[in-house]
Design an enzyme around this catalytic site. Structure first.
Site, PDB file in Angstrom:
ATOM      1  N   GLU A 136       0.823  -1.211   0.000  1.00  0.00           N
ATOM      2  CA  GLU A 136       0.000   0.000   0.000  1.00  0.00           C
ATOM      3  C   GLU A 136       0.859   1.264   0.000  1.00  0.00           C
ATOM      4  OE1 GLU A 136      -2.472  -1.149   3.432  1.00  0.00           O
ATOM      5  OE2 GLU A 136      -4.140  -1.172   2.037  1.00  0.00           O
ATOM      6  N   TYR A 184     -11.674  18.999  18.847  1.00  0.00           N
ATOM      7  CA  TYR A 184     -10.411  18.283  18.582  1.00  0.00           C
ATOM      8  C   TYR A 184     -10.470  17.560  17.236  1.00  0.00           C
ATOM      9  CZ  TYR A 184      -9.846  19.761  23.233  1.00  0.00           C
ATOM     10  OH  TYR A 184      -9.776  20.585  24.312  1.00  0.00           O
TER      11      TYR A 184
END
Ligand SMILES: [Zn+2]
Length: 210
Positions: free
Chosen positions: A73, A119
Site C-alpha cells: 500500500e 479536537y
C-alpha cells in the site's frame, strides 16, 4: 529527524498502535519522510513486531532502495506525500470504527464524519470518502491524490483511513482522533446530536490555522 531515529520511532509507534488494537494481523502501515526518501513498514509486517533495520526505504517514485520489500500500500502514502509537501508522516489503519463508517452509505461522500468535537475539527477537519478499488489497483492512488490536495485525511471505502501529519506523532494522534470520532458517530447513530455548527468551525479555523 535522522533516519535511525525515524526507524526506531516507527517501531515504537507501530507497537503502541498494535497493542491498543488500532491494527490487527498484518494490517495497517506507517511511513515517515526523511530527506529525499520515505521510510515505510514492510509488506506483510505486523505493526506490533517491527524491527528498525528491516523498515523499507523507498524513493518518492516508489523505487525500493533499502530494507525489506515495502508495503503493497506504499503507493497510497506516496500519492499523499506528493500532494502535501507539509506532510512528514502518514498513518494508514484498518481500525474497526473508521472501517465501519467506510462501509456505510453516505448522503454526502465529501465529508463522512460529523464535526462532533473541536479536537476532531482541528486534527482531521473534513473527511472525504474515496471510492472502492480492489487491493493493488493503482487507480486508487489517483483517487487519493485528488482528495489529498485539500484534506489531511481521507477514508477509503470498505477499507480504512489514510492520515497525514507534520510528524509521526501528529499523524498518529490525528488517526486516533479520527477513530475516536468514528466510534462516537456509531454510538450516536439514530440519536439527536448537536455537532459544531459552521460558525463554531470558522472560529476554530481562525484560532488554530492548520
Ligand atoms: Zn489498507
Amino acid at each position: 529527524m535522522d533516519e535511525q531515529t525515524a526507524r526506531e520511532l516507527l517501531v515504537e509507534r507501530g507497537k503502541s498502535l498494535y497493542e491498543r488494537r488500532y491494527a490487527h494481523g498484518s494490517s495497517g502501515n506507517l511511513s515517515v519522510r526523511v530527506d529525499d526518501a520515505i521510510l515505510i513498514t514492510p509488506t506483510g509486517s505486523c505493526l506490533g513486531r517491527l524491527a528498525p533495520e528491516r523498515i523499507s526505504k523507498v524513493a518518492p517514485d516508489g523505487r525500493h532502495v533499502a530494507g525489506d520489500a515495502p508495503s503493497k500500500e506504499s503507493f497510497l502514502h506516496l500519492a499523499m506525500y506528493s500532494e502535501r509537501p507539509d506532510a512528514k508522516a502518514i498513518v494508514h489503519l484498518h481500525c474497526t470504527c473508521a472501517v465501519a463508517i467506510s462501509c456505510m452509505v453516505h448522503e454526502n461522500p465529501r465529508d463522512v464524519l460529523p464535526p462532533l468535537t473541536a479536537y476532531y475539527v482541528m486534527r482531521v477537519g473534513k473527511l472525504p470518502l474515496v471510492p472502492y478499488f480492489r487491493p493493488g489497483d493503482k487507480a486508487l492512488a489517483e483517487a487519493v491524490r485528488k482528495e489529498a490536495r485539500r484534506h489531511r485525511a481521507v477514508l477509503l471505502a470498505n477499507h480504512g483511513p489514510v492520515v497525514a501529519g507534520k510528524s509521526l506523532d501528529e499523524a498518529v494522534d490525528n488517526a486516533e482522533e479520527l477513530e475516536a470520532t468514528a466510534q462516537l458517530a456509531l454510538l450516536l447513530e439514530g440519536r439527536k446530536t448537536a455537532p459544531l455548527d459552521m460558525q463554531k468551525i470558522a472560529e476554530l479555523e481562525r484560532a488554530f490555522p492548520s
